[in-house]
Design an enzyme around this catalytic site. Structure first.
Site, PDB file in Angstrom:
ATOM      1  N   LYS A  72      -9.718  -6.354  11.616  1.00 60.27           N
ATOM      2  CA  LYS A  72      -9.673  -4.916  11.280  1.00 60.27           C
ATOM      3  C   LYS A  72      -8.684  -4.653  10.148  1.00 60.27           C
ATOM      4  O   LYS A  72      -8.996  -3.945   9.195  1.00 60.27           O
ATOM      5  CB  LYS A  72      -9.269  -4.113  12.520  1.00 60.27           C
ATOM      6  CG  LYS A  72      -8.870  -2.683  12.221  1.00 60.27           C
ATOM      7  CD  LYS A  72      -8.378  -1.967  13.457  1.00 60.27           C
ATOM      8  CE  LYS A  72      -6.912  -2.074  13.759  1.00 60.27           C
ATOM      9  NZ  LYS A  72      -6.012  -1.265  12.916  1.00 60.27           N
ATOM     10  N   ASN A  73      -7.498  -5.243  10.261  1.00 65.96           N
ATOM     11  CA  ASN A  73      -6.448  -4.927   9.286  1.00 65.96           C
ATOM     12  C   ASN A  73      -6.662  -5.582   7.919  1.00 65.96           C
ATOM     13  O   ASN A  73      -5.968  -5.248   6.966  1.00 65.96           O
ATOM     14  CB  ASN A  73      -5.071  -5.303   9.846  1.00 65.96           C
ATOM     15  CG  ASN A  73      -4.598  -4.328  10.907  1.00 65.96           C
ATOM     16  OD1 ASN A  73      -5.265  -3.322  11.162  1.00 65.96           O
ATOM     17  ND2 ASN A  73      -3.475  -4.626  11.530  1.00 65.96           N
ATOM     18  N   CYS A 110       2.262   9.273  15.236  1.00 63.25           N
ATOM     19  CA  CYS A 110       1.315   8.685  16.162  1.00 63.25           C
ATOM     20  C   CYS A 110       2.106   8.218  17.363  1.00 63.25           C
ATOM     21  O   CYS A 110       3.334   8.283  17.364  1.00 63.25           O
ATOM     22  CB  CYS A 110       0.556   7.537  15.520  1.00 63.25           C
ATOM     23  SG  CYS A 110       1.596   6.140  15.176  1.00 63.25           S
ATOM     24  N   ARG A 158       6.395   6.653  11.694  1.00 61.77           N
ATOM     25  CA  ARG A 158       5.664   5.892  10.685  1.00 61.77           C
ATOM     26  C   ARG A 158       5.478   6.649   9.364  1.00 61.77           C
ATOM     27  O   ARG A 158       4.372   7.060   9.021  1.00 61.77           O
ATOM     28  CB  ARG A 158       4.308   5.428  11.229  1.00 61.77           C
ATOM     29  CG  ARG A 158       4.452   4.592  12.467  1.00 61.77           C
ATOM     30  CD  ARG A 158       3.121   4.155  13.006  1.00 61.77           C
ATOM     31  NE  ARG A 158       2.603   2.971  12.346  1.00 61.77           N
ATOM     32  CZ  ARG A 158       1.463   2.378  12.682  1.00 61.77           C
ATOM     33  NH1 ARG A 158       0.730   2.857  13.647  1.00 61.77           N
ATOM     34  NH2 ARG A 158       1.058   1.312  12.047  1.00 61.77           N
ATOM     35  N   ASP A 185       1.955  -6.436  16.755  1.00 64.78           N
ATOM     36  CA  ASP A 185       0.644  -6.122  17.329  1.00 64.78           C
ATOM     37  C   ASP A 185       0.278  -7.018  18.515  1.00 64.78           C
ATOM     38  O   ASP A 185      -0.777  -6.828  19.133  1.00 64.78           O
ATOM     39  CB  ASP A 185      -0.453  -6.206  16.249  1.00 64.78           C
ATOM     40  CG  ASP A 185      -0.408  -5.013  15.298  1.00 64.78           C
ATOM     41  OD1 ASP A 185       0.334  -4.046  15.580  1.00 64.78           O
ATOM     42  OD2 ASP A 185      -1.122  -5.045  14.279  1.00 64.78           O
ATOM     43  N   ARG A 241     -10.836   1.406  18.706  1.00 68.54           N
ATOM     44  CA  ARG A 241     -10.449   1.502  17.296  1.00 68.54           C
ATOM     45  C   ARG A 241     -10.312   0.113  16.677  1.00 68.54           C
ATOM     46  O   ARG A 241     -10.519  -0.048  15.472  1.00 68.54           O
ATOM     47  CB  ARG A 241      -9.099   2.220  17.161  1.00 68.54           C
ATOM     48  CG  ARG A 241      -9.178   3.715  17.347  1.00 68.54           C
ATOM     49  CD  ARG A 241      -7.863   4.349  16.987  1.00 68.54           C
ATOM     50  NE  ARG A 241      -7.370   3.774  15.759  1.00 68.54           N
ATOM     51  CZ  ARG A 241      -6.081   3.646  15.436  1.00 68.54           C
ATOM     52  NH1 ARG A 241      -5.153   4.074  16.236  1.00 68.54           N
ATOM     53  NH2 ARG A 241      -5.722   3.089  14.295  1.00 68.54           N
TER      54      ARG A 241
HETATM   55  C1  UD1 Z   1       0.363  -2.464   9.558  1.00 67.14           C
HETATM   56  C2  UD1 Z   1      -0.768  -2.735  10.513  1.00 67.14           C
HETATM   57  C3  UD1 Z   1      -0.290  -2.517  11.947  1.00 67.14           C
HETATM   58  C4  UD1 Z   1       0.948  -3.342  12.217  1.00 67.14           C
HETATM   59  C5  UD1 Z   1       2.016  -3.113  11.161  1.00 67.14           C
HETATM   60  C6  UD1 Z   1       3.197  -4.044  11.304  1.00 67.14           C
HETATM   61  C7  UD1 Z   1      -2.716  -2.132   9.214  1.00 67.14           C
HETATM   62  C8  UD1 Z   1      -3.825  -1.177   8.998  1.00 67.14           C
HETATM   63  N1  UD1 Z   1      -1.865  -1.830  10.201  1.00 67.14           N
HETATM   64  O1  UD1 Z   1       0.733  -1.093   9.722  1.00 67.14           O
HETATM   65  O2  UD1 Z   1      -1.356  -2.909  12.820  1.00 67.14           O
HETATM   66  O3  UD1 Z   1       1.469  -2.985  13.494  1.00 67.14           O
HETATM   67  O4  UD1 Z   1       1.469  -3.304   9.854  1.00 67.14           O
HETATM   68  O5  UD1 Z   1       2.778  -5.367  11.267  1.00 67.14           O
HETATM   69  O6  UD1 Z   1      -2.624  -3.148   8.562  1.00 67.14           O
HETATM   70  N2  UD1 Z   1       7.720   2.254   6.955  1.00 67.14           N
HETATM   71  C9  UD1 Z   1       8.484   3.246   6.378  1.00 67.14           C
HETATM   72  N3  UD1 Z   1       7.996   3.869   5.244  1.00 67.14           N
HETATM   73  C10 UD1 Z   1       6.793   3.541   4.708  1.00 67.14           C
HETATM   74  C11 UD1 Z   1       6.019   2.528   5.309  1.00 67.14           C
HETATM   75  C12 UD1 Z   1       6.507   1.899   6.438  1.00 67.14           C
HETATM   76  O7  UD1 Z   1       9.563   3.561   6.844  1.00 67.14           O
HETATM   77  O8  UD1 Z   1       6.420   4.143   3.702  1.00 67.14           O
HETATM   78  C13 UD1 Z   1       8.209   1.576   8.177  1.00 67.14           C
HETATM   79  C14 UD1 Z   1       7.361   1.841   9.397  1.00 67.14           C
HETATM   80  O9  UD1 Z   1       7.710   3.046  10.022  1.00 67.14           O
HETATM   81  C15 UD1 Z   1       7.672   0.624  10.246  1.00 67.14           C
HETATM   82  C16 UD1 Z   1       7.844  -0.484   9.206  1.00 67.14           C
HETATM   83  O10 UD1 Z   1       8.103   0.184   7.972  1.00 67.14           O
HETATM   84  O11 UD1 Z   1       8.891   0.813  10.932  1.00 67.14           O
HETATM   85  C17 UD1 Z   1       6.680  -1.397   9.026  1.00 67.14           C
HETATM   86  O12 UD1 Z   1       5.506  -0.636   8.906  1.00 67.14           O
HETATM   87  P1  UD1 Z   1       4.260  -1.110   8.051  1.00 67.14           P
HETATM   88  O13 UD1 Z   1       4.306  -2.577   7.821  1.00 67.14           O
HETATM   89  O14 UD1 Z   1       4.131  -0.231   6.873  1.00 67.14           O
HETATM   90  O15 UD1 Z   1       3.070  -0.798   9.042  1.00 67.14           O
HETATM   91  P2  UD1 Z   1       1.623  -0.377   8.616  1.00 67.14           P
HETATM   92  O16 UD1 Z   1       1.328  -0.968   7.288  1.00 67.14           O
HETATM   93  O17 UD1 Z   1       1.426   1.068   8.833  1.00 67.14           O
END
Ligand code: UD1
Length: 427
Positions: free
Chosen positions: A22-23, A117, A122, A314, A406
């Protein structure tokens, strides 16, 4: 609303084909926005998030066609809108992945802010910071991110290559910049980039579309931007879902079963496989994939989540389910998300002994689990409840299975094919 009715305990065994990730599929679908030429993908998982992403692109004017299940051709030659509306974005945070491609190709995008969420706030501040560094002007108004690149001045509507250093590792942040940089003017260097296999898979797709990328899978990715992407010659097959594989591997370990996961690769899950072995499972790699079995007792193993190649967040909830059956106390530390222990209270309803203290959970076992009604709170938490239900005595009703749908393709069918008793029921 659907629920799963699980009758336990059971032991699962057999062979399973792992679905596409999915990711990896989500950014792959978003990548189609970059090109006037069609993008063809194979091995898309049949999960709700992919249907949402396709719907999002359809709304923008992308022609979406697919002859066989799991294949799709996306033709973004006639885009009518560069907006991602709230109704779709609120159901799926990864919608933010359209921001980079739209901004790079059209010089503008309007994307609803994802909002909170169940597993935490996030934010998307790092995505915004990166695009500003590449020359975009960004304003957040009425819940929408308005981004554009000035048509006058040096960029003339195109992003400018830049060095983007992420202060923390972000998976979709890295992917968004990677997507956008393929069409930026000049070279973009992404530092402290996410090294997840899904990032590597996205880079491979973009390269097949004609992009110039080096370093994917390392901390530094370098992208040489082009005016347009020439297009691909053969469909790109999305990599196997390592989180789905890890979930079924945990199912084999918790039930004392023996499962071969076709398509799964140990190198995509190094920390998880190491933890599984330390817990007493046997894991072997063959041409076909990964075989996971367990005969002896389960030992407690501590895990701490971290960006790849660390232990994946995850698979944290699933590990908690497994550790309820280990003899002794294990410690689980969640470092990525601030509110990702919602499954603990539900596991306790089944008889688990879990104490949460801030970012750390302590699990004592082996606990005798008994069937009950539990409620899923997010995607991976749902999987943990199903895993616990496999070894609980009697019937467990796992409610709000839409979270699970999902990201897991037909989990009830896959588990049933391995000998579990899992049925989808209204509830
Ligand atoms: C992706 C995965 C999700 C997984 C996560 C961590 C997808 C679609 N989803 O989510 O399944 O759990 O990686 O491996 O690929 N953060 C900020 N600011 C930002 C972006 C992130 O503070 O602009 C923080 C987040 O709150 C979190 C951390 O960075 O604490 C890591 O998040 P991130 O790697 O961005 O997660 P996703 O990409 O949303």
């Amino acid at each position: 609303m659907d629920a799963f009715l699980v009758s336990g305990p059971c032991r699962i065994s057999g062979e399973l084909a792992v679905s596409g990730a999915k990711n990896a599929a989500l950014p792959a679908v978003a990548a189609a926005l970059l090109s006037e030429r069609p993008v063809s993908l194979d091995r898309l998982p049949a999960v709700a998030d992919i249907r949402t992403m396709k719907k999002l692109l359809s709304g923008m004017g992308v022609a979406v066609s697919g002859e066989a299940p799991g294949t799709v051709t996306l033709d973004a030659s006639r885009i009518v809108s560069t907006e991602a509306p709230y109704d779709l974005v609120r159901t799926m945070r990864a919608s933010i992945l359209v921001l980079g491609p739209l901004l790079a190709r059209f010089g503008e995008a309007r994307v609803s802010l994802p909002g909170g969420c169940a597993i935490g706030v996030r934010p998307v501040d790092l995505h915004i910071m990166a695009f500003e560094a590449m020359g975009a002007r960004i304003a957040v108004e009425k819940g929408y991110i308005h981004a554009h690149v000035s048509r006058v001045g040096p960029g003339r509507g195109r992003l400018t290559g830049a060095t983007v250093r992420f202060p923390m590792v972000t998976v979709t942040g890295t992917e968004n910049v990677l997507l956008a940089a393929t069409l930026a003017r000049g070279v973009t260097t992404i530092e402290n980039a996410a090294r997840e296999p899904e990032v590597v898979d996205l880079a491979a797709l973009l390269v097949s579309m004609g992009a110039r990328i080096t370093g994917a899978g390392t901390e530094t990715i370098v992208v040489e931007g082009l005016e347009s992407l020439p297009g691909m010659e053969a469909p790109h097959a999305v990599l196997a879902d390592r989180i789905e594989a890890g979930t079924y591997a945990t199912a084999a370990a918790i039930t004392g079963g023996d499962v071969t996961l076709r398509g799964a690769r140990e190198e995509d899950l190094p920390a998880f496989v190491a933890a599984l072995r330390a817990a007493g499972a046997e894991v072997s790699t063959s041409e076909a994939g990964l075989r996971v079995s367990r005969d002896g007792p389960l030992c407690p193993v501590d895990v701490e989540t971290a960006p790849h190649p660390g232990y994946p967040t995850d698979l944290q909830a699933q590990w908690m389910a497994l550790m309820t059956q280990a003899s002794g106390t294990s410690r689980i530390v969640e470092t990525i998300f601030e509110n990702r222990f919602l499954h603990a209270a539900e596991l306790v309803r089944l008889g688990a002994q879990v104490r949460v203290d801030g970012h750390t959970a302590f699990v004592s076992g082996p606990a005798r689990l008994e069937g009950a009604t539990v409620t899923a709170s997010d995607l991976r938490a749902s999987a943990a409840l199903v895993l616990a239900a496999l070894v609980a005595e009697g019937e467990t009703l796992v409610r709000r299975i839409y979270h699970l749908d999902r990201g897991y393709a037909a989990m009830e069918e896959k588990l049933s094919s391995l000998g579990a008793r899992v049925a989808r029921v209204p509830g």
